[in-house]
Design a protein around this motif. Structure first.
Motif, PDB file in Angstrom:
ATOM      1  N   UNK A 152     -18.007 -17.848  20.757  1.00 29.00           N
ATOM      2  CA  UNK A 152     -19.017 -17.777  19.650  1.00 29.00           C
ATOM      3  C   UNK A 152     -20.325 -18.771  19.989  1.00 29.00           C
ATOM      4  N   UNK A 153     -20.520 -19.353  19.316  1.00 29.58           N
ATOM      5  CA  UNK A 153     -21.974 -20.302  19.700  1.00 29.58           C
ATOM      6  C   UNK A 153     -21.406 -21.410  20.515  1.00 29.58           C
ATOM      7  N   UNK A 154     -22.515 -22.150  21.014  1.00 28.98           N
ATOM      8  CA  UNK A 154     -22.308 -23.267  22.072  1.00 28.98           C
ATOM      9  C   UNK A 154     -22.406 -24.498  21.245  1.00 28.98           C
ATOM     10  N   UNK A 155     -21.506 -25.354  21.706  1.00 28.30           N
ATOM     11  CA  UNK A 155     -21.463 -26.600  20.893  1.00 28.30           C
ATOM     12  C   UNK A 155     -22.782 -27.409  21.245  1.00 28.30           C
ATOM     13  N   UNK A 156     -23.080 -28.188  20.436  1.00 28.99           N
ATOM     14  CA  UNK A 156     -24.472 -29.185  20.673  1.00 28.99           C
ATOM     15  C   UNK A 156     -24.054 -30.108  21.775  1.00 28.99           C
ATOM     16  N   UNK A 157     -24.996 -30.419  22.479  1.00 25.19           N
ATOM     17  CA  UNK A 157     -24.730 -31.546  23.561  1.00 25.19           C
ATOM     18  C   UNK A 157     -25.170 -32.742  23.296  1.00 25.19           C
ATOM     19  N   UNK A 158     -26.013 -32.771  22.245  1.00 24.99           N
ATOM     20  CA  UNK A 158     -26.499 -34.321  21.719  1.00 24.99           C
ATOM     21  C   UNK A 158     -25.771 -34.714  20.610  1.00 24.99           C
ATOM     22  N   UNK A 159     -25.929 -36.372  20.718  1.00 22.72           N
ATOM     23  CA  UNK A 159     -25.209 -36.817  19.442  1.00 22.72           C
ATOM     24  C   UNK A 159     -25.878 -36.377  18.172  1.00 22.72           C
ATOM     25  N   UNK A 160     -25.168 -36.347  16.891  1.00 22.72           N
ATOM     26  CA  UNK A 160     -25.651 -35.841  15.668  1.00 22.72           C
ATOM     27  C   UNK A 160     -26.288 -36.929  15.009  1.00 22.72           C
ATOM     28  N   UNK A 161     -27.748 -36.799  14.987  1.00 26.25           N
ATOM     29  CA  UNK A 161     -28.393 -37.964  14.368  1.00 26.25           C
ATOM     30  C   UNK A 161     -28.483 -38.016  13.080  1.00 26.25           C
ATOM     31  N   UNK A 162     -27.639 -37.030  12.386  1.00 30.33           N
ATOM     32  CA  UNK A 162     -27.605 -37.139  10.816  1.00 30.33           C
ATOM     33  C   UNK A 162     -26.599 -37.888  10.361  1.00 30.33           C
ATOM     34  N   UNK A 163     -26.522 -38.416   9.149  1.00 29.67           N
ATOM     35  CA  UNK A 163     -25.417 -39.145   8.693  1.00 29.67           C
ATOM     36  C   UNK A 163     -24.804 -38.514   7.482  1.00 29.67           C
ATOM     37  N   UNK A 164     -23.661 -39.053   7.252  1.00 30.05           N
ATOM     38  CA  UNK A 164     -22.727 -38.251   6.206  1.00 30.05           C
ATOM     39  C   UNK A 164     -22.302 -39.267   5.259  1.00 30.05           C
ATOM     40  N   UNK A 165     -21.796 -39.003   4.314  1.00 30.47           N
ATOM     41  CA  UNK A 165     -21.362 -40.005   3.188  1.00 30.47           C
ATOM     42  C   UNK A 165     -20.135 -39.428   2.492  1.00 30.47           C
ATOM     43  N   UNK A 166     -19.473 -40.191   1.647  1.00 34.41           N
ATOM     44  CA  UNK A 166     -18.424 -39.563   0.714  1.00 34.41           C
ATOM     45  C   UNK A 166     -18.378 -40.343  -0.611  1.00 34.41           C
ATOM     46  N   UNK A 167     -17.778 -39.596  -1.573  1.00 32.51           N
ATOM     47  CA  UNK A 167     -17.587 -40.417  -2.747  1.00 32.51           C
ATOM     48  C   UNK A 167     -16.238 -40.000  -3.367  1.00 32.51           C
ATOM     49  N   UNK A 168     -15.652 -40.911  -4.242  1.00 34.13           N
ATOM     50  CA  UNK A 168     -14.695 -40.379  -4.977  1.00 34.13           C
ATOM     51  C   UNK A 168     -14.908 -40.048  -6.511  1.00 34.13           C
ATOM     52  N   UNK A 169     -14.367 -39.191  -7.083  1.00 31.27           N
ATOM     53  CA  UNK A 169     -14.596 -38.690  -8.573  1.00 31.27           C
ATOM     54  C   UNK A 169     -13.403 -38.446  -9.198  1.00 31.27           C
ATOM     55  N   UNK A 170     -13.287 -39.008 -10.309  1.00 38.32           N
ATOM     56  CA  UNK A 170     -12.286 -38.718 -11.266  1.00 38.32           C
ATOM     57  C   UNK A 170     -12.661 -37.793 -12.307  1.00 38.32           C
ATOM     58  N   UNK A 171     -12.165 -36.646 -12.745  1.00 35.85           N
ATOM     59  CA  UNK A 171     -12.780 -35.943 -14.014  1.00 35.85           C
ATOM     60  C   UNK A 171     -11.419 -35.450 -14.767  1.00 35.85           C
ATOM     61  N   UNK A 172     -11.777 -34.774 -15.682  1.00 30.10           N
ATOM     62  CA  UNK A 172     -10.779 -34.220 -16.539  1.00 30.10           C
ATOM     63  C   UNK A 172     -10.395 -32.682 -16.274  1.00 30.10           C
ATOM     64  N   UNK A 173     -11.405 -31.928 -15.852  1.00 25.86           N
ATOM     65  CA  UNK A 173     -11.528 -30.709 -15.450  1.00 25.86           C
ATOM     66  C   UNK A 173     -12.399 -30.310 -14.409  1.00 25.86           C
ATOM     67  N   UNK A 174     -12.074 -29.817 -13.172  1.00 31.11           N
ATOM     68  CA  UNK A 174     -12.904 -29.171 -12.125  1.00 31.11           C
ATOM     69  C   UNK A 174     -12.623 -27.720 -12.304  1.00 31.11           C
ATOM     70  N   UNK A 175     -13.756 -27.361 -12.153  1.00 33.07           N
ATOM     71  CA  UNK A 175     -13.964 -25.705 -12.195  1.00 33.07           C
ATOM     72  C   UNK A 175     -14.369 -25.462 -10.772  1.00 33.07           C
ATOM     73  N   UNK A 176     -13.698 -24.592 -10.146  1.00 33.98           N
ATOM     74  CA  UNK A 176     -13.978 -24.141  -8.751  1.00 33.98           C
ATOM     75  C   UNK A 176     -14.736 -22.728  -8.990  1.00 33.98           C
ATOM     76  N   UNK A 177     -15.953 -22.397  -8.770  1.00 38.84           N
ATOM     77  CA  UNK A 177     -16.466 -21.167  -8.977  1.00 38.84           C
ATOM     78  C   UNK A 177     -17.452 -21.270  -9.781  1.00 38.84           C
TER      79      UNK A 177
END
Lengths: 999, 100
Positions: A152-177
């Motif tokens: 398939x595609x070729x892997x990138x060769x450079x380090x990823x300059x972007x950054x990523x984050x995460x969060x926790x979430x508590x809810x009563x109802x999660x609707x997917x879609x």
């Protein structure tokens, strides 16, 4: 390009806003709101890539995340290249760079397409068959060839300059879609006051409603109703709407992982914005409203660019205002594609024919088709397509009583197929929810649930918008009620709904030799119906084996389009009904997820903690070279200008043996064992006797597992009758404390003992060498340091350099030595005080490497280096450390097990190479006879090996079968190009009598 | 990620706070030296490894630090209950009857 296939005013794109991006270097103009796929189609581009194995030309099959073919490389600036992006999901923006994949030299002319003619080599299981012989060809010829050709595609060769984050979430109802079912569910749950989250992977919420503007709900057009509904949901403070957010996995106890894409759709992302955010949602109730995925039909040439799912053509038209061709043929086994044909005909596309597999189709549909001038071919099949890089014609044949008549050709530039719909139950499968075949729906539907979830709409085989809305409202209300909230079930007045049904088919009937037909089931992995049948013929019976042998459904799309067709063909080949053959399991993630999203903030120096001692900064300032030891970074050696490691370590070793050295031992694990039963507890834990150890004295302690193997060791000092200062190996501290707690809490809860980790509370400075006392003495108050008053293995509380200290007279070097423990906050000051005091004696800081050399010269073991979890005290020559009179201790019984007392166990011995300048490699294997035939019998391995500056030669330790009976024997260490010879000796190379400690 | 109830903290908390610690109700023999090789081998190595209900030990290692026992279904991965170390092995059938 001109967007010749754009329908002015149609769709939801912003016709007033042109967007320009490049595809393989060519500038493509699209509209704001386009995906890469819709913008390319608007410009008549169907050829997007080459296939994985056969390098066949491939185009766009779907309009969503299930897309198997239209994978492209996208570049969002330097370092921001992503392979295998779905063209159907990537939104366009000014400056986006898109390139096709797996082609050479060009997309239109690809040399690798020769594989298509060699398909007999690449059939099911070809890895295991074609390339087996000769064996030597695998590494050098076959594997590199396959790896280059397939892909398939070729892997990138450079380090990823972007950054990523995460969060926790508590809810009563999660609707997917966020289609009609999900919106109705969110409304019901949201109106009940429940904390509700609605997520959808697309840029826009609405799902099917976006492609069905003709439907009217509660007196409004579908798009108007959508706007009203979203406005109401947005106004509810307890509802959170998230688009571009994929539910990637559904885990235990209603935990759902979401991946939210934040910047991939933006030409200029806000400074510092994370690219993606991973949400860990814990929901009281989950509503799965993921809809259904259209099935392709299986016939020869069904992978040609221009052949696509009918529902995708509908979406490209209604949502993006794009015609997928000028002259279309529809082939279907389901009513839904007829409506697509009608929509396209009304938009000005010439629909040449509707080919339906079924002999009988509703009179209403056929009448409508005829009114639109569409030829209706019921009881017909498609047996082939033509066209090099785009479909040009389709061969259709009438089927009578199972017999396929000769074909006739119909010209077309788009062939729209529909084999019915598969409920999208991937997330439900993640929970181990079971599926059951429903003959009426012609699909697997959810059966037994394992989580607090509700499935709504097409996900449980309810087709049409009215049914989806009602079922969504029901599910949302049920979720709210399960949480103890009052919720009403809304009702919806729907006009113009287009429901229908169809039949389930395997491959379409054909008059061609089925062995030559290239009827694709898995487009991404290039698996054909023929491959599946071959796998069954070759003995695969389980669908799991068929899957792995053919690789059907194992591509990055996880078989969203292919699994059900693969099952139908396999079931037919096996002569069993589909439900008996069963489905393979879907696993997270639902769609490919970036490593960045999963790693989040835990990258670089945040990947794991680096523990530093209070003296670390001093070592760094002195130019120390560091090494990681478990999570600690420790000074490895302290090179002076121009020194390499060897020179530095040799100098540090000389300093300790001739004058005095200074070592940061703060990482040593420390456990305070206190209480009236402390001595009893240690008696039971360690091999050594402790009851009679006097306060003020220390002893080497050896800790075994219950299996009799060495787990840890360290010096233990008795500070008072009820107070022990236990030290452990640096890496073993947490493990040892856990083991002690385990025994104390669960086996001997009657013992009155408290355990406290004090590793980080004490800084430890080791002063070692014949001048150690001279350096330390002036700094110590309240203690007579003379050998008579404070002998080897003594411990006392006193003051050192003005700091309260626990002073140990211990030696891991074989020289006169002290270890000064002070509260960690004073560690640096203590170190510098000793450093200053030692200048007159040329005091030398040394690192872990010198420490290792000095201890090896004395034959002291390092647990984990000279032992490996299978070494007993007897094997290591530590029988002296076992309290013979003790009735029991952890591991004692195992020391009498038959395997432990058997002769010929590997024992720790010393090794001296015949050539004193050769330092053996640690881990090198040892043989008795170097002339024996291969494979040789290996009798042991080198565990520790160094240059000994004190002896002016190399030394080594090794675990060797029956090693202690081989004293004086010469053994052989075969290495590349030469075989080394070494003599077996004892392990103490320097001062075996320990005279140097008695000063 | 499982949610696990610590019977000492009396709180249901995320799995990363806990560490698995092997099968439960395997007491160390009072006098190991009195055991035959066979008996000692059974104590050391032989575990029930059931498909289904499993009595096992966990430690609330990043919480109160206590070891406790749990009943978990190894097929569904679901906890039936947790209880304090030293308490007798609960009678599952009685629990089921009580629940019904």
């Amino acid at each position: 390009m001109t967007q010749a296939f754009r329908i002015p005013g149609a769709g939801r794109v912003n016709h007033a806003k042109a967007v320009r991006f490049t595809f393989d270097g060519k500038i493509i103009e699209g509209r704001e709101g386009d995906t890469v796929a819709s913008a390319l189609l608007a410009n008549g581009v169907h050829l997007l890539g080459r296939s994985f194995k056969y390098h066949r030309p491939r185009g766009i099959v779907s309009a969503g995340s299930e897309e198997p073919n239209a994978l492209v490389g996208t570049s969002r600036g330097p370092g921001r290249f992503e392979p295998n992006t779905r063209a159907t999901m990537q939104e366009v923006w000014d400056g986006l760079t898109v390139e096709s994949q797996n082609k050479w030299p060009s997309l239109a002319f690809d040399v690798g397409a020769i594989n298509d003619r060699l398909y007999m080599l690449f059939s099911a299981g070809f890895y295991y068959k074609t390339f087996m012989w000769p064996r030597s060809f695998w590494d050098k010829v076959y594997e590199p060839f396959i790896r280059r050709a397939a892909g398939l595609g070729k892997s990138p060769t450079e380090p990823d300059p972007d950054h990523y984050t995460s969060r926790n979430l508590h809810c009563d109802v999660l609707v997917v879609g966020g289609g009609p079912a999900g919106l109705a569910a969110a409304l019901a749950a949201g109106r009940s006051g429940a904390q509700t989250v609605l997520v959808d992977e697309h840029a826009e919420l609405g799902g099917t409603l976006l492609s069905e503007p003709g439907v009217r709900i509660d007196g409004q057009g579908a798009w108007g109703w959508l706007e009203t509904t979203l406005a109401e949901l947005r106004a509810l403070p307890n509802v959170r709407l998230m688009s571009r957010t994929t539910a990637i996995g559904y885990y235990h106890q209603n935990m759902v992982g979401l991946c939210q894409k934040l910047t991939d759709h933006l030409a200029t992302p806000p400074e510092g914005a994370p690219r993606e955010r991973l949400w860990r949602v814990r929901a009281g109730q989950v509503v799965l409203a993921q809809g259904a995925i259209e099935k392709p039909l299986v016939f020869d040439g069904n992978d040609r660019p221009g052949v696509m799912l009918a529902g995708a053509a509908q979406t490209f038209f209604q949502r993006f205002g794009v015609k997928v061709g000028t002259r279309a043929v529809v082939v279907t086994s389901h009513d839904s594609a007829w409506h697509t044909a009608f929509d396209l005909a009304q938009a000005g596309v010439k629909v040449a024919a509707i080919v339906d597999i079924r002999p009988q189709v509703s009179a209403e549909l056929t009448a409508r088709a005829k009114a639109l001038g569409i030829e209706v071919l019921a009881s017909h099949t498609v047996t082939s397509t033509t066209g090099r890089l785009r479909v040009a014609s389709v061969h259709v044949n009438r089927v009578r009583n199972g017999h396929v008549d000769p074909w006739r050709s119909i010209d077309c530039d788009a062939l729209l197929m529909c084999g019915g719909w598969t409920p999208s139950l991937h997330l439900f499968s993640h929970t181990k929810g079971s599926l059951a075949w429903d003959a009426q729906a012609g699909a697997f539907l959810p059966d037994r649930k394992t989580e607090e979830c509700h499935i709504a709409g097409a996900g449980r085989g309810l087709w049409g918008i009215a049914a989806a809305l009602e079922d969504g409202a029901r599910a949302g209300a049920a979720a709210a009620k399960a949480l103890g909230r009052a919720a009403g079930v809304g009702s919806f007045a729907v006009e113009g709904d287009r429901t229908g049904d169809g039949v389930v088919v395997k491959e379409l009937p054909t008059d061609r030799d089925p062995g030559k037909a290239k009827a694709f089931i898995d487009f991404q992995n290039d698996v054909t119906a023929k491959d599946i049948r071959l796998a069954v013929r070759e003995g695969m019976r389980s669908i799991e084996h068929v899957k792995r042998y053919t690789t059907n459904g194992m591509a990055t799309d996880q078989g969203k389009l292919s699994n059900i067709n693969g099952l139908m063909v396999a079931a037919d080949a096996l002569g069993k009904p589909a439900p008996e053959v069963g489905l393979t399991t879907f696993r997270p993630p639902y769609t490919p997820t970036t490593f960045g999203a999963l790693a989040g903030l835990r990258r670089g120096r945040h990947f794991e903690v680096t523990r530093k001692t209070p003296i670390d900064a001093w070592a760094e300032a002195q130019g120390a070279v560091f090494e990681p030891v478990s999570l600690w970074r420790r000074a490895w050696y302290f090179p002076k200008a121009g020194e390499d490691m060897h020179a530095a370590v040799a100098r540090e070793c000389r300093a300790v043996r001739t004058s005095v050295g200074l070592f940061d031992a703060s990482t040593l694990g420390k456990i305070e064992v206190m209480g009236p039963d402390a001595a009893t507890f240690l008696e039971r834990m360690y091999t050594n006797p402790w009851a009679k150890l006097q306060p003020g004295r220390c002893r080497y302690g050896l800790l075994l597992g219950e299996d009799g193997f060495i787990r840890d060791d360290g010096v233990i000092g008795r500070l008072a009758v009820d107070k022990f200062h236990v030290t452990t190996t640096t890496g073993g501290a947490a493990r040892v404390l856990n083991m002690m707690e385990d025994y104390l809490q669960t086996e001997w809860p009657d013992l009155n003992v408290w355990l406290t980790s004090t590793t980080e509370q004490w800084a430890v400075v080791a002063v070692q060498g014949p001048n150690a006392r001279k350096v330390l003495e002036p700094l110590v108050e309240g203690l007579d340091l003379s050998d008579a008053a404070f002998p080897h293995m003594a411990v006392a509380e006193c003051t050192v350099a003005g700091f309260p200290a626990r002073l140990f007279r211990v030696s891991f070097t074989g020289e006169l030595g002290f270890e000064v423990n002070v509260p960690a906050r004073h560690g640096r000051a203590l170190w510098e005080a000793i450093w200053a005091a030692g200048q007159a004696h040329g005091i030398t800081p040394y690192g872990t490497e010198t420490m290792h050399v000095l201890r090896a010269e004395k034959g002291f073991i390092l647990v984990g280096q000279d032992t490996d979890g299978t070494v007993t005290p007897g094997d290591a020559g530590l029988d002296w450390a076992i309290g013979k009179q003790k009735p029991d201790f952890v591991g004692k019984r195992s020391l009498q097990r038959p395997d432990i007392v058997a002769k010929g166990r590997k024992q720790l011995v010393g090794l001296l190479t015949e050539d004193p300048s050769v330092v053996l490699e640690e881990g090198a294997q040892i043989v008795a006879d170097p002339n024996q035939p291969l494979p040789m019998t290996m009798i042991g391995h080198v565990t520790s090996s160094y240059w000994s500056e004190a002896l002016g030669r190399s030394i080594a330790m090794a675990l060797i079968e029956g090693g202690r009976d081989r004293q004086g024997e010469t053994l052989h260490i075969p290495m590349p190009g030469r075989t080394l010879r070494a003599k077996v000796t004892g392990t103490a190379f320097v001062d075996p009598e320990g005279q140097r400690l008695k000063v | 990620m499982l949610l696990i109830h610590c019977p000492y903290c009396d709180d249901t908390l995320p799995e990363p706070e806990f560490a698995y610690a092997g099968e439960a109700h395997i007491a160390r023999p009072a006098d190991p030296m009195a055991l035959s090789d066979e008996e000692w081998k059974n104590f050391l190595f032989i575990r029930s490894n059931p498909r289904g209900t499993h009595y096992e030990r966990w430690r609330h290692i990043h919480g109160c630090g206590r070891f406790f026992n749990a009943i978990r279904d190894t097929v569904s991965d679901k906890f039936v209950m947790t209880y304090r170390a030293g308490e007798p092995r609960p009678n599952l059938d009685a629990l089921k009857e009580a629940a019904e």
